[in-house]
Design an enzyme around this catalytic site. Structure first.
Site, short mmCIF file in Angstrom:
data_model
loop_
_atom_site.label_atom_id
_atom_site.label_comp_id
_atom_site.label_asym_id
_atom_site.label_seq_id
_atom_site.Cartn_x
_atom_site.Cartn_y
_atom_site.Cartn_z
N LYS A 1 0.84 -1.20 0.00
CA LYS A 1 0.00 0.00 0.00
C LYS A 1 0.88 1.26 0.00
CE LYS A 1 -3.78 2.11 2.64
NZ LYS A 1 -4.72 1.94 3.77
N GLU B 1 10.89 -4.70 3.86
CA GLU B 1 10.99 -6.11 3.46
C GLU B 1 10.54 -6.28 2.00
OE1 GLU B 1 9.31 -4.96 6.10
OE2 GLU B 1 9.30 -6.37 7.78
N GLY C 1 -4.66 -2.02 5.45
CA GLY C 1 -3.85 -3.11 4.93
C GLY C 1 -4.39 -4.47 5.32
N ARG C 2 -4.72 -4.65 6.61
CA ARG C 2 -5.16 -5.97 7.08
C ARG C 2 -6.59 -6.29 6.67
NH1 ARG C 2 -3.70 -2.66 11.00
NH2 ARG C 2 -5.27 -1.71 12.36
N GLU D 1 -3.32 -6.56 15.63
CA GLU D 1 -2.86 -5.27 15.07
C GLU D 1 -3.99 -4.24 15.10
OE1 GLU D 1 -1.42 -4.31 10.73
OE2 GLU D 1 0.39 -4.79 11.91
N HIS E 1 -1.24 -32.17 20.06
CA HIS E 1 0.08 -32.72 20.35
C HIS E 1 1.08 -31.59 20.53
CE1 HIS E 1 -1.64 -36.61 19.17
NE2 HIS E 1 -2.27 -35.90 18.26
N LYS F 1 10.25 -0.35 13.20
CA LYS F 1 10.73 -0.05 11.85
C LYS F 1 11.84 1.00 11.92
CE LYS F 1 6.46 -0.89 9.19
NZ LYS F 1 5.39 -0.24 8.39
#
Ligand code: F6P
Length: 546
Positions: A207, A213, A267-268, A353, A384, A512
């Protein structure tokens, strides 16, 4: 009217008082009411939620609903769907829902220009999918694209990844879609090793077009293609999805290969936009439309159903009852479905978030515990791994079990065992195993009394762990869309009740910033503001590297 902060609410005070009493309740006792399952479960389309194993009764639910009324939840829902700037710290609307609404509804909320942009983006997505599936999208050397690598992280990654894994039976066969998020060189090395640069399309999804990254991965992918095709025009190997057109252009993406993102889509919450392009390529544009229609169905339910019949609201309020009043500070997301194995990770971002915050709209500290620690993994693997803690620790961990009635595989006897385990776990978490039962079982095994007394306490399970069981008719693009929208709205409601802003994420900024500073130190810059721990760690790394 400024919304009531939680401390000023008499409903909150009442709920806090009630919580002390309910913490002594046995959830199993609620089932003395033979109609409990029918009364505390709910259908919405192809989704069914059983919340009868929660530590709630009509009194608590009525009090929670009264709190929601007092806070003005209905008005808040209307306000979000209407495009009010409810993300007040960024002065933005929250309109991911409009992306999955019919055009006539879009036109009542957005400007004609915005509606045209959405229409144009959808047409671009549809055309790209069609050309790729028909083998008409050619790389620099004239070969048809066979693989797409989607580079993005967070909301520019999770939604597509989860949905693509969930909808394997709906995958088209001609083009393979891969995802790359982490900056770890191992991730990109692994992906590029399996790809042919001549037939690979790189989707850069960001965005802001500023996430380090994504930019580094994108640059490395570009260098990879350039190194194999030095004498070719490779611009057609790159498509971008971003709201930062200027940065996408300066990266070298041609304008007709840039699809939009809008600041009123977080974004999410952006899967429904062109961020969903890799998914649409994987499952076909029609199935992507089905995903959106399933989400739209949940939007309609959310906006119209009364609180007591409203799936997102019920799940939200019970979740708050568990986290903010009963003191259960985590939430296990347990999809008993291999294809939903990425769902817990996706919900970690959407939930934590959005609501992992401590101040309300007025900037005051919230006097209640807010978002739970969300974790989980596919069942039966969790049995497990961490279910031991859920059965025998001194913490109560609420759980959302998610299971499909029909399997997407032909191994139907496997599916029956999977579903049996899902139901068994929610029952076991609720009923537990009291000391008397543990002793009786040991005695029945012929264990000597002395050993029975010694071992039995170690076999006790306190039980009384609450859970929802979400049952899906069968996992399709439409039901998955409804499921994802259900959680989006549940999380939205919880943010409204806590009176916080679910749509910014300032908490990610410091990491960041420090990441950039430490990178500079690793490049030789001095920075005496760092702790001796961090400086020592940097020195250790630099020593090894040199
Ligand atoms: O995690 C922080 C965040 O800003 C998310 O909200 C977002 O989805 C992700 O980073 C990626 O951001 P972008 O799409 O701008 O690269």
């Amino acid at each position: 009217m400024s919304p009531l902060s939680v401390v000023q609410s008499e409903q909150v005070l009442a709920l806090q008082a009630m919580a002390k009493q309910y913490q002594q309740n046995s959830i199993s006792d609620y089932f003395n009411n033979k109609d409990r399952f029918e009364q505390f479960s709910l259908n919405c389309g192809n989704l069914f939620v059983d919340y009868s194993k929660q530590n709630v009764d009509e009194v608590v639910l009525q009090r929670l609903n009264a709190w929601a009324e007092e806070i003005g939840l209905k008005r808040a829902i209307t306000s979000m769907f209407a495009g009010d700037k409810i993300n007040h710290t960024e002065a933005r609307a929250v309109l991911h829902t409009v992306l999955r609404a019919p055009k006539e509804i879009q036109a009542t909320i957005l400007t004609p220009t915005e509606c045209a942009e959405i229409d144009q983006a959808n047409k671009q997505m549809q055309s790209l999918c069609s050309r790729l599936h028909k083998g008409e999208y050619l790389g620099a050397t004239g070969k048809a694209i066979t693989d797409v690598i989607a580079i993005g992280i967070g909301g520019s990654y999770y939604g597509g990844k989860v949905a693509q894994e969930a909808l394997k039976p709906f995958h088209q066969r001609t083009v393979k879609v891969h995802y790359l998020a982490n900056i770890d060189g191992g991730a990109i090395a692994e992906k590029l090793a399996m790809l042919n640069p001549e037939t690979t399309l790189v989707l850069i999804i960001s965005k802001t077009f500023s996430t380090q990254e994504t930019l580094l991965n994108a640059q490395s992918a570009k260098s990879w293609i350039e190194s194999y095709l030095p004498n070719y025009d490779i611009t057609n190997h790159f498509v971008a999805v971003s709201s930062n057109v200027e940065k996408a252009l300066s990266f070298g993406i041609k304008s007709e290969n840039i699809l939009p993102m809008w600041d009123w889509v977080g974004g999410r919450f952006s899967l429904w936009s062109a961020v969903g392009l890799p998914l649409a390529i994987a499952i076909g544009y029609e199935n992507f439309q089905q995903l959106k229609s399933g989400a739209y169905e949940m939007d309609q339910h959310f906006q119209s159903a009364q609180f007591s019949d409203n799936m997102p609201i019920i799940m939200a309020l019970i979740g708050i009852w568990n986290a903010s009043f009963l003191g259960h500070k985590s939430l296990a997301i347990l999809p008993y479905d291999h294809s939903l194995r990425a769902l817990p990770g996706y919900l970690q971002q959407v939930d934590m978030e959005s609501n992992g915050k401590r101040v309300d709209h007025a900037g005051d500290e919230i006097a209640l515990a807010t978002a739970p620690i969300v974790f989980g993994q596919e069942g039966t693997n969790g049995q497990h791994a961490f279910m031991q803690l859920m059965h025998q620790s001194n913490d109560i961990v609420p759980a959302d079990f998610i299971v499909s009635l029909t399997s997407n595989s032909d191994y139907h006897h496997h599916h029956t065992m999977l579903v049996a385990n899902c139901f068994a776990q929610s029952e076991a978490l609720m009923v537990g195993k009291p000391l008397a039962q543990a002793k009786q079982e040991l005695t029945a095994q012929g264990i000597e009394n002395e050993d029975v007394e010694r071992i039995a306490p170690h076999k006790v399970m306190p039980g009384n762990s609450p859970s929802n069981t979400l049952v899906i008719e069968s996992l399709t693009p439409k039901t998955l869309g409804s499921l994802l929208a259900l959680y989006e709205h549940k999380i939205f409601v919880q943010g409204i009740m806590w009176q916080l802003n679910s749509f910014d994420q300032w908490g990610v900024e410091l990491g960041k910033e420090l990441g950039t500073s430490i990178l500079a130190v690793m490049g030789g810059e001095d920075n005496d503001s760092l702790s001796s721990s961090t400086q020592g760690l940097i020195d250790k790394y630099l020593m090894k590297r040199s």
